[in-house]
Design a protein around this motif. Structure first.
Motif, PDB file in Angstrom:
ATOM      1  N   LEU A  69       0.828  -1.211   0.000  1.00 50.33           N
ATOM      2  CA  LEU A  69       0.000   0.000   0.000  1.00 50.33           C
ATOM      3  C   LEU A  69       0.858   1.255   0.000  1.00 50.33           C
ATOM      4  O   LEU A  69       0.558   2.228  -0.708  1.00 50.33           O
ATOM      5  N   LEU A  70       1.929   1.243   0.780  1.00 55.46           N
ATOM      6  CA  LEU A  70       2.835   2.392   0.797  1.00 55.46           C
ATOM      7  C   LEU A  70       3.510   2.584  -0.560  1.00 55.46           C
ATOM      8  O   LEU A  70       3.617   3.704  -1.072  1.00 55.46           O
ATOM      9  N   HIS A  71       3.972   1.484  -1.148  1.00 52.82           N
ATOM     10  CA  HIS A  71       4.591   1.574  -2.474  1.00 52.82           C
ATOM     11  C   HIS A  71       3.599   2.089  -3.512  1.00 52.82           C
ATOM     12  O   HIS A  71       3.960   2.879  -4.392  1.00 52.82           O
ATOM     13  N   THR A  72       2.350   1.666  -3.407  1.00 52.94           N
ATOM     14  CA  THR A  72       1.336   2.100  -4.366  1.00 52.94           C
ATOM     15  C   THR A  72       1.069   3.591  -4.237  1.00 52.94           C
ATOM     16  O   THR A  72       0.934   4.301  -5.246  1.00 52.94           O
ATOM     17  N   ALA A  73       0.986   4.076  -3.002  1.00 55.19           N
ATOM     18  CA  ALA A  73       0.787   5.513  -2.799  1.00 55.19           C
ATOM     19  C   ALA A  73       1.945   6.311  -3.374  1.00 55.19           C
ATOM     20  O   ALA A  73       1.753   7.334  -4.047  1.00 55.19           O
ATOM     21  N   ALA A  74       3.169   5.841  -3.114  1.00 56.23           N
ATOM     22  CA  ALA A  74       4.343   6.523  -3.657  1.00 56.23           C
ATOM     23  C   ALA A  74       4.343   6.479  -5.184  1.00 56.23           C
ATOM     24  O   ALA A  74       4.711   7.449  -5.850  1.00 56.23           O
ATOM     25  N   ARG A  75       3.924   5.342  -5.733  1.00 59.24           N
ATOM     26  CA  ARG A  75       3.908   5.201  -7.208  1.00 59.24           C
ATOM     27  C   ARG A  75       2.928   6.171  -7.847  1.00 59.24           C
ATOM     28  O   ARG A  75       3.239   6.802  -8.866  1.00 59.24           O
TER      29      ARG A  75
END
Length: 211
Positions: A69-75
């Motif tokens: 989820l964190l990676h997706t937000a950053a992406r």
């Protein structure tokens, strides 16, 4: 349709992605291109703040889904405010990691269901994907030894152990085998110039795709 071209460079720890991206950027600049060199997580101030949470060893030890989820937000932040505007301007964008890293690390290594990761990716990026993905492959022990030698705070993933990173490597190899048109697996145990030439050869095949 974007005017530029998006290239991602992937692989496990210590594969030399950062150095190879720098060398590729210098070569493309000498050829008259204006490349944007960026990274995930990161690439914008907001995404860099999320990166700090994810990669520094002093930060939390979340489960795989929380990381995804964190990676997706950053992406999403990275795409909207850096990658897509640069592509619309006709630039070559080269990213140190992209969605294949999420699949390898959070999917193959942490065990997050791949359908969940696919849904998260679709929410963040729609049907967008790299024109070319270079995957630098090397034995886990070699990569972790290289990574340990560079020091710094960004050691959280490196500390997760050999078995974790073996699953990451297996994931990248399977990703490459499943999409050979986009993904090119390159032996990262070779010397830097040989690797650079191999990457450049693959990049030259897709440069005519720039409008």
């Amino acid at each position: 349709m974007a005017k530029g071209i998006f290239i991602s460079v992937e692989g496990g720890e210590g594969g030399g992605k950062t150095s190879q991206i720098r060398m590729l950027g210098e070569k493309l600049t000498s050829m008259g291109h204006v490349p944007l060199l960026t990274r995930e997580p990161g690439g914008t101030p907001g995404a860099e703040a999320i990166r700090k949470l994810l990669v520094e060893s002093s930060n939390g030890h979340w489960d795989g889904l929380t990381e995804a989820l964190l990676h997706t937000a950053a992406r999403r932040e990275h795409l909207v405010n850096a990658v897509w505007p640069a592509l619309d301007a006709g630039k070559i964008v080269i990213s140190d990691r992209f969605a294949d890293s999420t699949l390898a690390y959070q999917g193959y290594a942490h065990g997050v269901d791949k359908s969940v990761l696919a849904t998260l990716y679709s929410l963040a990026a729609g049907d967008f994907k790299p024109r070319l993905t270079v995957i630098l492959d090397l034995p886990v022990e070699v990569g972790l030894a290289r990574a340990a030698g560079r020091g710094g705070k960004e050691s959280r993933y490196e500390s997760l152990g050999c078995q974790f990173h073996e699953r990451v490597r297996q994931g990248f190899c399977e990703i490459a085998a499943a999409d050979p048109g986009r993904c090119k697996l390159i032996d990262a145990t070779q010397d830097m110039d040989t690797i650079h030439q191999a990457i450049l050869a693959e990049v030259m095949k897709v440069l005519p795709a720039i409008a």
